[in-house]
Motif scaffolding. Structure first.
Motif, short mmCIF file in Angstrom:
data_model
loop_
_atom_site.label_atom_id
_atom_site.label_comp_id
_atom_site.label_asym_id
_atom_site.label_seq_id
_atom_site.Cartn_x
_atom_site.Cartn_y
_atom_site.Cartn_z
N LEU A 42 -14.95 -1.07 7.72
CA LEU A 42 -14.27 -2.36 7.53
C LEU A 42 -13.34 -2.34 6.31
N VAL A 43 -13.53 -1.36 5.43
CA VAL A 43 -12.71 -1.27 4.21
C VAL A 43 -11.31 -0.79 4.58
N PRO A 44 -10.28 -1.52 4.14
CA PRO A 44 -8.91 -1.11 4.48
C PRO A 44 -8.61 0.33 4.06
N LYS A 45 -7.82 1.01 4.88
CA LYS A 45 -7.50 2.43 4.64
C LYS A 45 -6.72 2.64 3.35
N ASP A 46 -5.99 1.61 2.88
CA ASP A 46 -5.20 1.78 1.67
C ASP A 46 -5.99 1.50 0.39
N THR A 47 -7.30 1.36 0.50
CA THR A 47 -8.16 1.15 -0.66
C THR A 47 -8.23 2.43 -1.48
N ASP A 48 -8.09 2.30 -2.79
CA ASP A 48 -8.20 3.46 -3.68
C ASP A 48 -9.65 3.80 -4.00
N ILE A 49 -10.43 2.76 -4.33
CA ILE A 49 -11.81 2.98 -4.78
C ILE A 49 -12.74 2.02 -4.03
N MET A 67 -2.09 -6.66 -14.20
CA MET A 67 -1.88 -5.87 -12.99
C MET A 67 -2.89 -4.73 -12.95
N HIS A 68 -3.56 -4.60 -11.85
CA HIS A 68 -4.56 -3.55 -11.70
C HIS A 68 -3.91 -2.24 -11.26
N LYS A 69 -4.51 -1.15 -11.70
CA LYS A 69 -4.01 0.18 -11.35
C LYS A 69 -4.40 0.59 -9.94
N TYR A 70 -5.57 0.14 -9.51
CA TYR A 70 -6.13 0.61 -8.24
C TYR A 70 -6.53 -0.57 -7.36
N LYS A 71 -6.51 -0.35 -6.05
CA LYS A 71 -7.08 -1.33 -5.12
C LYS A 71 -8.56 -0.98 -4.98
N ILE A 72 -9.41 -1.91 -5.40
CA ILE A 72 -10.86 -1.69 -5.41
C ILE A 72 -11.51 -2.69 -4.46
N VAL A 73 -12.33 -2.14 -3.55
CA VAL A 73 -13.02 -2.98 -2.57
C VAL A 73 -14.52 -2.71 -2.66
N VAL A 74 -15.29 -3.78 -2.76
CA VAL A 74 -16.76 -3.71 -2.70
C VAL A 74 -17.16 -3.87 -1.25
N TYR A 75 -18.09 -3.03 -0.79
CA TYR A 75 -18.63 -3.19 0.56
C TYR A 75 -20.15 -3.10 0.53
N ALA A 76 -20.77 -3.81 1.48
CA ALA A 76 -22.23 -3.89 1.50
C ALA A 76 -22.71 -4.23 2.91
N ASP A 106 -24.47 6.93 -7.60
CA ASP A 106 -23.08 7.38 -7.40
C ASP A 106 -22.47 6.84 -6.11
N LYS A 107 -22.49 5.52 -5.96
CA LYS A 107 -21.97 4.91 -4.73
C LYS A 107 -20.58 4.29 -4.94
N ILE A 108 -19.84 4.80 -5.90
CA ILE A 108 -18.42 4.45 -6.08
C ILE A 108 -17.64 5.68 -5.68
N HIS A 109 -16.68 5.51 -4.75
CA HIS A 109 -16.02 6.69 -4.18
C HIS A 109 -14.65 6.35 -3.62
N ILE A 110 -13.85 7.38 -3.34
CA ILE A 110 -12.56 7.17 -2.70
C ILE A 110 -12.79 6.76 -1.24
N ARG A 111 -11.74 6.24 -0.62
CA ARG A 111 -11.87 5.67 0.73
C ARG A 111 -12.09 6.73 1.80
N SER A 112 -11.39 7.84 1.73
CA SER A 112 -11.49 8.79 2.84
C SER A 112 -12.34 10.00 2.48
N GLY A 113 -12.93 10.59 3.53
CA GLY A 113 -13.71 11.80 3.36
C GLY A 113 -15.20 11.60 3.17
N TYR A 114 -15.63 10.36 2.98
CA TYR A 114 -17.06 10.09 2.77
C TYR A 114 -17.69 9.48 4.01
N LYS A 115 -18.95 9.85 4.23
CA LYS A 115 -19.75 9.17 5.25
C LYS A 115 -21.21 9.19 4.82
#
Length: 170
Positions: free
Chosen positions: A74-81, A1-10, A131-140
């Motif tokens: 496109l990354v779901p809002k409930d993504t952790d990382i 079981m994973h601790k976080y929801k992790i999504v790769v985007y490109a 440093d392109k690994i980040h939380i879902r909200s607050g970044y642009k």
């Protein structure tokens, strides 16, 4: 079981030669999402065949920040990382476990090893942190080229040296 929801985007455009190797290195994520910006080769079909979520949008005039922001949207809002890479970049196996073991509440971004240039034996010639690994909200993303991530708040950046991203340009 994973601790976080992790999504790769490109983002992608005419990257068919990189698709299989890239997806293989990113498949530790819960989901992989790509915004294709106008491929005329088999990039989109190959990505979809490998289970990647792909959306297509032409951006004129092209700006990297706009493309990356649309892909982040496109990354779901409930993504952790969120993990942003290019298709000519490969994360070394085991990256997810290293990320989950280092990440903790309050972290907003992770810095990790980026091998920008490698010799024929995959030995790094030019290496630095990225440093392109980040939380879902607050970044642009900002800037039309040489885009950078900007955060609306106080960042808490961790360094995970043993996460390694290798660059294999055309």
């Amino acid at each position: 079981m994973h601790k976080y929801k992790i999504v790769v985007y490109a983002i992608s455009k005419n990257e068919e030669k990189h698709v299989k190797r890239w997806v293989e290195s990113m498949k530790e994520a819960d989901e992989i999402i790509v915004l294709d910006t106008g491929s005329t080769d088999k990039t989109v079909k190959l990505l979809k065949d490998l289970g990647v979520t792909v959306k297509s949008k032409k951006i004129k005039p092209f700006r990297f920040d706009i493309a990356r922001n649309l892909s982040l949207d496109l990354v779901p809002k409930d993504t952790d990382i969120c993990v942003c890479t290019d298709l000519d970049e490969i994360l070394e196996k085991g990256w997810r476990e290293k990320l989950e073991n280092s990440w903790h509440d309050g972290v907003t971004r992770a810095r990790y090893t980026y091998n920008w240039q490698l010799d024929k034996n995959d030995k790094p010639l030019v290496s630095f942190y990225t440093d392109k690994i980040h939380i879902r909200s607050g970044y642009k993303w900002l800037h039309p080229v040489h885009e950078v991530l900007s955060y609306s708040g106080n960042e808490n950046i961790i360094t995970i040296e043993d996460i390694v991203l290798n660059h294999y340009p055309d």
